[in-house]
Each structure stands twice: as C-alpha cells, then as structure tokens.
Design a protein around this motif. Sequence first.
Motif, PDB file in Angstrom:
ATOM      1  N   PRO A  16      18.515  45.802  42.907  1.00 28.80           N
ATOM      2  CA  PRO A  16      19.193  46.003  41.619  1.00 28.80           C
ATOM      3  C   PRO A  16      20.420  46.888  41.809  1.00 28.80           C
ATOM      4  CG  PRO A  16      17.242  47.380  41.789  1.00 28.80           C
ATOM      5  CD  PRO A  16      17.304  46.601  43.041  1.00 28.80           C
ATOM      6  N   PHE A  17      21.337  46.771  40.868  1.00 31.09           N
ATOM      7  CA  PHE A  17      22.585  47.513  41.033  1.00 31.09           C
ATOM      8  C   PHE A  17      22.910  48.207  39.723  1.00 31.09           C
ATOM      9  CE2 PHE A  17      23.196  43.051  40.166  1.00 31.09           C
ATOM     10  CZ  PHE A  17      23.790  43.076  38.926  1.00 31.09           C
ATOM     11  N   SER A  18      23.827  49.142  39.823  1.00 31.76           N
ATOM     12  CA  SER A  18      24.251  49.822  38.614  1.00 31.76           C
ATOM     13  C   SER A  18      25.382  49.010  37.993  1.00 31.76           C
ATOM     14  CB  SER A  18      24.711  51.237  38.988  1.00 31.76           C
ATOM     15  OG  SER A  18      25.898  51.544  38.315  1.00 31.76           O
ATOM     16  N   VAL A  19      25.313  48.805  36.687  1.00 33.13           N
ATOM     17  CA  VAL A  19      26.313  47.984  36.004  1.00 33.13           C
ATOM     18  C   VAL A  19      27.699  48.601  36.154  1.00 33.13           C
ATOM     19  CG1 VAL A  19      27.000  46.989  33.789  1.00 33.13           C
ATOM     20  CG2 VAL A  19      24.591  47.174  34.361  1.00 33.13           C
ATOM     21  N   ARG A  20      27.737  49.930  36.097  1.00 30.13           N
ATOM     22  CA  ARG A  20      29.025  50.592  36.217  1.00 30.13           C
ATOM     23  C   ARG A  20      29.685  50.295  37.572  1.00 30.13           C
ATOM     24  NH1 ARG A  20      29.098  56.595  36.127  1.00 30.13           N
ATOM     25  NH2 ARG A  20      26.945  56.209  35.589  1.00 30.13           N
ATOM     26  N   GLU A  21      28.851  50.328  38.626  1.00 25.44           N
ATOM     27  CA  GLU A  21      29.351  50.022  39.960  1.00 25.44           C
ATOM     28  C   GLU A  21      29.879  48.587  40.013  1.00 25.44           C
ATOM     29  OE1 GLU A  21      29.886  51.511  42.744  1.00 25.44           O
ATOM     30  OE2 GLU A  21      29.929  49.911  44.234  1.00 25.44           O
ATOM     31  N   LEU A  22      29.143  47.673  39.402  1.00 21.54           N
ATOM     32  CA  LEU A  22      29.577  46.274  39.419  1.00 21.54           C
ATOM     33  C   LEU A  22      30.917  46.113  38.707  1.00 21.54           C
ATOM     34  CD1 LEU A  22      28.878  43.345  40.173  1.00 21.54           C
ATOM     35  CD2 LEU A  22      27.886  43.100  37.897  1.00 21.54           C
ATOM     36  N   LEU A  23      31.052  46.800  37.576  1.00 23.28           N
ATOM     37  CA  LEU A  23      32.311  46.698  36.827  1.00 23.28           C
ATOM     38  C   LEU A  23      33.477  47.208  37.659  1.00 23.28           C
ATOM     39  CD1 LEU A  23      31.125  47.803  33.266  1.00 23.28           C
ATOM     40  CD2 LEU A  23      31.695  45.490  34.037  1.00 23.28           C
ATOM     41  N   ALA A  24      33.233  48.317  38.393  1.00 22.28           N
ATOM     42  CA  ALA A  24      34.288  48.877  39.234  1.00 22.28           C
ATOM     43  C   ALA A  24      34.677  47.888  40.319  1.00 22.28           C
ATOM     44  CB  ALA A  24      33.814  50.181  39.862  1.00 22.28           C
ATOM     45  N   ARG A  25      33.672  47.215  40.875  1.00 20.58           N
ATOM     46  CA  ARG A  25      33.930  46.235  41.931  1.00 20.58           C
ATOM     47  C   ARG A  25      34.756  45.067  41.412  1.00 20.58           C
ATOM     48  NH1 ARG A  25      30.613  46.467  46.705  1.00 20.58           N
ATOM     49  NH2 ARG A  25      29.780  48.569  46.594  1.00 20.58           N
ATOM     50  N   ILE A  26      34.333  44.592  40.244  1.00 25.02           N
ATOM     51  CA  ILE A  26      35.039  43.447  39.664  1.00 25.02           C
ATOM     52  C   ILE A  26      36.515  43.790  39.488  1.00 25.02           C
ATOM     53  CG2 ILE A  26      35.257  42.073  37.556  1.00 25.02           C
ATOM     54  CD1 ILE A  26      32.152  42.253  37.338  1.00 25.02           C
ATOM     55  N   LYS A  27      36.735  44.993  38.975  1.00 23.53           N
ATOM     56  CA  LYS A  27      38.110  45.418  38.744  1.00 23.53           C
ATOM     57  C   LYS A  27      38.893  45.451  40.056  1.00 23.53           C
ATOM     58  CE  LYS A  27      38.124  48.267  35.255  1.00 23.53           C
ATOM     59  NZ  LYS A  27      37.872  49.576  34.615  1.00 23.53           N
ATOM     60  N   ALA A  28      38.265  46.045  41.088  1.00 20.26           N
ATOM     61  CA  ALA A  28      38.949  46.172  42.375  1.00 20.26           C
ATOM     62  C   ALA A  28      39.233  44.811  42.992  1.00 20.26           C
ATOM     63  CB  ALA A  28      38.109  47.019  43.319  1.00 20.26           C
ATOM     64  N   VAL A  29      38.250  43.942  42.952  1.00 20.85           N
ATOM     65  CA  VAL A  29      38.424  42.622  43.569  1.00 20.85           C
ATOM     66  C   VAL A  29      39.500  41.818  42.841  1.00 20.85           C
ATOM     67  CG1 VAL A  29      37.270  40.409  44.004  1.00 20.85           C
ATOM     68  CG2 VAL A  29      36.118  42.536  44.587  1.00 20.85           C
ATOM     69  N   LEU A  30      39.517  41.932  41.504  1.00 21.95           N
ATOM     70  CA  LEU A  30      40.532  41.209  40.738  1.00 21.95           C
ATOM     71  C   LEU A  30      41.929  41.726  41.059  1.00 21.95           C
ATOM     72  CD1 LEU A  30      38.811  40.758  37.258  1.00 21.95           C
ATOM     73  CD2 LEU A  30      39.473  38.956  38.869  1.00 21.95           C
ATOM     74  N   ARG A  31      42.018  43.056  41.228  1.00 16.23           N
ATOM     75  CA  ARG A  31      43.312  43.647  41.565  1.00 16.23           C
ATOM     76  C   ARG A  31      43.776  43.143  42.920  1.00 16.23           C
ATOM     77  NH1 ARG A  31      44.718  48.706  38.960  1.00 16.23           N
ATOM     78  NH2 ARG A  31      45.600  49.486  40.887  1.00 16.23           N
ATOM     79  N   ARG A  32      42.843  43.086  43.832  1.00 22.27           N
ATOM     80  CA  ARG A  32      43.201  42.609  45.156  1.00 22.27           C
ATOM     81  C   ARG A  32      43.694  41.167  45.076  1.00 22.27           C
ATOM     82  NH1 ARG A  32      39.616  42.641  50.636  1.00 22.27           N
ATOM     83  NH2 ARG A  32      38.172  41.267  49.575  1.00 22.27           N
ATOM     84  N   ALA A  33      42.974  40.344  44.273  1.00 18.96           N
ATOM     85  CA  ALA A  33      43.346  38.936  44.149  1.00 18.96           C
ATOM     86  C   ALA A  33      44.742  38.797  43.552  1.00 18.96           C
ATOM     87  CB  ALA A  33      42.316  38.203  43.284  1.00 18.96           C
ATOM     88  N   ASP A  34      45.084  39.754  42.682  1.00 16.13           N
ATOM     89  CA  ASP A  34      46.411  39.700  42.071  1.00 16.13           C
ATOM     90  C   ASP A  34      47.469  40.363  42.933  1.00 16.13           C
ATOM     91  OD1 ASP A  34      45.291  38.411  40.001  1.00 16.13           O
ATOM     92  OD2 ASP A  34      45.094  40.187  38.706  1.00 16.13           O
ATOM     93  N   GLY A  35      47.035  40.894  44.058  1.00 16.31           N
ATOM     94  CA  GLY A  35      47.997  41.540  44.953  1.00 16.31           C
ATOM     95  C   GLY A  35      48.385  42.927  44.510  1.00 16.31           C
TER      96      GLY A  35
END
Lengths: 524, 228
Positions: B103-122
């Motif tokens: 199981p994971f912490s939702v807050r951690e997942l949200l942070a990851r999503i944000k980071a990965v999306l930023r990376r995808a957008d360069g």
Amino acid sequence: MKGLTSRLLIFNLLLAVFPIGAILFLGTYEIQLLESQERAMVQQGRILASALAGHDLKVEAHSIFERLRERTDARLRVVDENGLLLADSAKPESDEKEISSNTIQENPEASYPEENVIYRIGALPTRTYKTLSGYIKPPQTPTEISEYYSGRDILDGPEIISALNGRYGAATRISQGQKSVTLYSAIPVFRKDKVIGAVLVSRSTFSILSDLYQLRLDIAIIFLFSVGAAIILSILLARTVTVPVGRLRDQAESILDERGKLQAGFKPLAGKDEVADLSRALFRLSSRLQQRTDHMESFMADLVHEMKNPVAGILSASELAEQTAEKETLRFLEVIDREGRRIERLLDDLRELISVDVRLNRGDREMVDTGTILRNLISAYPYHRKAGVEIEFIDTTEKESKEKVYIAADPDRLAQAVLNLVDNAISFSPKKAIVELKLEKIAGGKNEKGCIQISIADRGPGIPGEATQKVFERWYTDRPEEESSDHTGLGLAIVKGIVEGYGGSIRIIPREEGGTMFLMEFPE
Amino acid sequence: MKHIAIVDDEAALRENLSYALDKEGYRVSTYPNGQNAWDAFHENPPDLYLLDILMPRMDGLEFCRLLRREDTRTPIIFLSSRDEELDRVLGLETGGDDYIGKPFSVRELLARIKAVLRRADGIGLGEPAIEAGPLKLNPDSYKAVWNETELVFTLSEYRLLSELARSPGTVRTRSALYVSAFPDDKFVNERAVDSHIKRIRRKLELAGAPKNILETIYGLGYRLGIDV
C-alpha cells in the motif's frame, strides 16, 4: 564390508568348507589302498613261490628276476631255509633304498607334494593334532626301519622266520627319513610239504602315500579356489543388493539437505527389482512432498500479495477521509490507519519469512568481514527513534588479535538478523539503558571447532525461562499489550531462519544483573 | 486539465484514487483491467497511466507492451504489491516511468504524478544539474548521460542516483536514500532501495560504466565510486 555382505560371505564360506570333509574321508581310502597293495604283494609272492617250488631256488629265481628286469613295483627276494639271501630283484648298487623309492627319487624335485607350501599350511592342524595326541597316547614300540635287511646275507626278520616255519609272515617297517612305511610279506616255498625257502615281497607305501598327498594337495588347492570364488561371488552378489540399497539410502538422505530443508527430486533407480520399486516409491513420495511445500510457499506468497490490495484500499481510504473528517471521526480513522499498517507489517514480515529459505538457497555466500559490518550497522542505526538508549559495540577480536573475523553468509541477511535483534533489544530497554553488541571469536580446541559469537544484550525485563524457546516461534510475542501492535512476532523467527541457514545457532542467556542476551554462534 | 487513467482490479483503490485525483483537479477514467483500458485507449487517450501489474484478462505488463508499440510518450506509473514483478516491468525493455508499492500513501502518489507529468512536459524539478565524473544528470529532462550514452531512469531511480551523485565517494545510508527517492512515503520499506539500486546498476553497466561503480557498503548503505 558390513551387514549384508558379511552375512552372505559367511554362508558361502560354509559351503566352501565342505571339501575339507573329503580330505578326512581320504583316511578310509588310504587303508583300502594299503590293503589292496598288501593283497597284491601276497599274490605276487605266492605266484613266485609256486613257480620256484619245483626248481633250484637260486638258479630259477635269478632267471625269473632276469626276465622281469625291474618291471615290478615290488622288491622280490628269495631266501633258503636258513634265511640266506639267494636272489634279489633289486640291483646291488641300489641296495640302500627300496625299489619304489628309488624310481621316484630319480626325479626328486617333482615328487614331493607334501613339501608344497599349500600342503604344509593345510596339514598344519593335523600335524599339530598328531603332535599333541603324541603326548597323550602311550608311547608306541619303535618300529624297525625298512633298511633292516640292507647289506645282510642272512635275513632273519620275524616274517621270514614265520614263513620258514610254513606260515605267512608280514612286517611293516618305517622308511628312513620318510613318512612312508615298507610292507614286507614273506611266503614259504614248499617242496613236498617241506619248507625249502621263502619269498620276501617288499614294497614301500611311498607311491600310495605320494598319490594321497597329491590328492590332498589337489583338494587343498580346490578348497582355496572355492574360498576365493566364494569371497568373490559373495561380494558380487552382495554388491547387486548393497549397491542399489546404498544408492537408495543416499537418495533418501538427499531429500533433506544439511539444514533439514526439502530438496528438489532425485533420479529414481531404473530396474525391475524390489530396490528399484522402493526407490520409485520414495521418489513419488518426495516429489509429492516437494509439490506440497512448493505449493505452500507460492500459496503464502500469493496470499500476501492478494491481501495487500485490500489493505492498500483501506489505508488510502482512511488517509483521504482524514482530510475531511470531524474530530470525533478522526479518532476512529486513526485506529483504522494503525491497524491497517499493522496488517501491512505482518504481510511484509510474513513474506520475509517465506523468502528467507528461498533467498538463502539462491543467495551466494561470501566471506563477510563481520567486525566492519557490525560497526557500520551501529553507526547507521537510527536509534534516535527511541530516545535515551545507547548501543555499545565491543569488538574483542580487534582488541586481541587485530585479525578480521569472517562469517560465510550473505552480508545483507546477516545484517538483517543483527538488526532485528538490536531492534528487539532496544524496544525492550528502559530509558538510558545500554544495549551491548559484542563480537567474539572462540578459538577451536582439539576436538571442537572454533566459532564466532555475536551477542546482543539488553537490560530489559528478561524472558521467563519457559518462553526462551517459544520466542523463536512464529507469531509468539511476549510484549505488553500496548506495544504489541507495532510488532508482528515474526522477527525472531526470521532471525532464527537466517542464522540456522548459515549453519549457526541462536540461544537466549539470561543476564545475571537482569536483562536478556541473545547469543548467535557461527562456524568459523 | 490533465487526464489520468487508473487501471487496477481493486475497486476500492479505483474509487479512492479517482476521488483524490478529482479533488486535485485531474480528469479521471478508471478501468478494471488492461483489456478495458486498451479498448478505450484510442478514443480516450490519457496523459498518464496508473497501472497495476497483476490483473485479470490483461495484466499490466501486457498492456504496457501494447501501449509502447504505438505510443512511447504517455508516462506510466506502476502500482504493485510485488517487488519481484517490478524487476520485470522496470527492466530495460518496457517503459515504466515510476513505480509505487502497495500500500502507498495517497500524498506520495500525488507528488509522483505531478513529477512524472512535469517530466513528460519537459519541465524540470527546478533542481540544479549534477555532474560526477563521466556521469551527468539533467533534472530538466530527467535524463542521465554516462560519457556519451544516454540513460533512461524512472523517477525513483533518478532521485536515488542524484542523491548519490551529489556527494560521490561518500556513503549514503539506506534510509537517507529512501527519503530522497520517496520523499512523501510514510510506509517505510528500505528494502525497496536495494531493488532500485540493482536496476540502476544494470543500466549503468549497459552504458559502459565499470562494474562496481555503485558500491554496496554492507550494513550501511551505498556509495557512488567516482572520484571527482
């Protein structure tokens, strides 16, 4: 050689011993041979006596002997009524010995079976028996030697006297230097009811004995061959049984490795006999067992995995709910969160426990510099988590010998075992207590191997005597109620699994001043 | 508005996550398995996939392979409860951008999503570029270069490596590395660091780095063996 082989050998040897009985039977055979020889001699003597009856003894005897040459086995002598030697079938120069001895003696090296080493060894018990019985039996009257008549002109042996008195006379004399005896038969020569002389037939039993000796030797050799054959056959026969049985035993032993862990299957024996059947049965049994434990392991792994999904759902739900919950509800959400994480910890430990064996099998061992690892562990240990407990590392090996101490293990697993114990010790320690971590090398004695000891000692409440074994069992905890939710009761089971996996042992020693010491011992 | 697809067979997780993501301002689609997600891909392509691995009908691995054949850009964050599976997924051939263990912490997942999306957008993380000998880490593109060879890391791997590269030659403890790679995760499992290090090592070796560049200091942690 053990068990089956020696038993088979004993039975086969018993069979081989029976020819010995035949050698004993030869005693009767010898007597018969001697009797028939004597009869033949008497017959010969009678014929000669009747041939001489109507003639001049000396002339006729000489002419008969001339014709016979030496084509007779027996020595023939003719005496007149006074015992005076008239004629002798033996040549004068060979007068020293009896005929039959002479002929054989011409070829000396070939003809003494009793000189054969095998014969001597075989005859040893008999000879010993004879020597011994010689002491017990009353002394026998010495028999005359066979050279009794040698060089004499007047033969006056008892058999001659008996023959000259008109009766059949016989005597036995020992051949000098030989085992054989010489038989003498004297037959009177009659002319008109008056004894005019006697025929003396003498023959050594040497040839008969020699034949018998040869026969005995042959039997002895046959016996030796039989014994040899019995040994070889027994071993071969035993091998056909013991080799497959031995292989079966090895297979049975290979099912469990030195750690008592079930191993992957072996190749069952081929063949149609009972041992092969047994091997196949064992194979089926062990494969079934293997399947079962594999199934258990994968089932547990799947279970852990499947449980994690709902736990993830529960935990994320409670986390989200906390953001909007009122104060009242928050209390209960905390319970949900805490218990959810407890389940998660349990699942993690459970997975660790299942995989300890798998990883131990897979993980390569290396020589781990134990002192360095322990020092690293302590310096990196986050013991700020529980304030006020200090860890003291005592490395006696460094002080004493400056030599590094190595344990054959996977460094990660070893570190994990030590960490679990340190965690444990700290959680039981009162505030401001010191947890002692000690590394010691115990030198090996003559009969004992040396070992490496790692001990972790705390000042906690101690473990009651009856629980010192139980604490290593899965799910067992001896913690106060309020703490137990942070611990799963699997930690020590994991430690035990790791330590034993590397051939070590772990035990609990209560400390005199209070507290508990966990002592791990690893082979050097 | 970014569109996020949740592919997981656990209904509770789908529900919780879509609620949380919706609140964060994302548009959310949920699929119970890879097959359903694949069927909807062309009509309704998302900007990011949250992908479970073990699922009925079509598992995450199969889905990832299908997706990468047509689309190499849409980032994927794997959700998994099994470390062993991640070795396969986050290996070299399939393109996972990050992973988070259940199981994971939702807050951690949200942070990851944000980071990965930023990376995808360069868009970078706003961190400075790091250089350690032949190794160059570029936080704007999340890419690393060993000599001339470009290396692709997941977000967690990138964070771990940059933590090590920031102070080459010194030992970083497992827990320090864990905090840097999973900054918001409350569910501490330091073992995760080991499996990440293993994968980083493999990638570095394939790019021609010396074998023991990522040294294990047993009982303590890891060290990047580059002299600066």
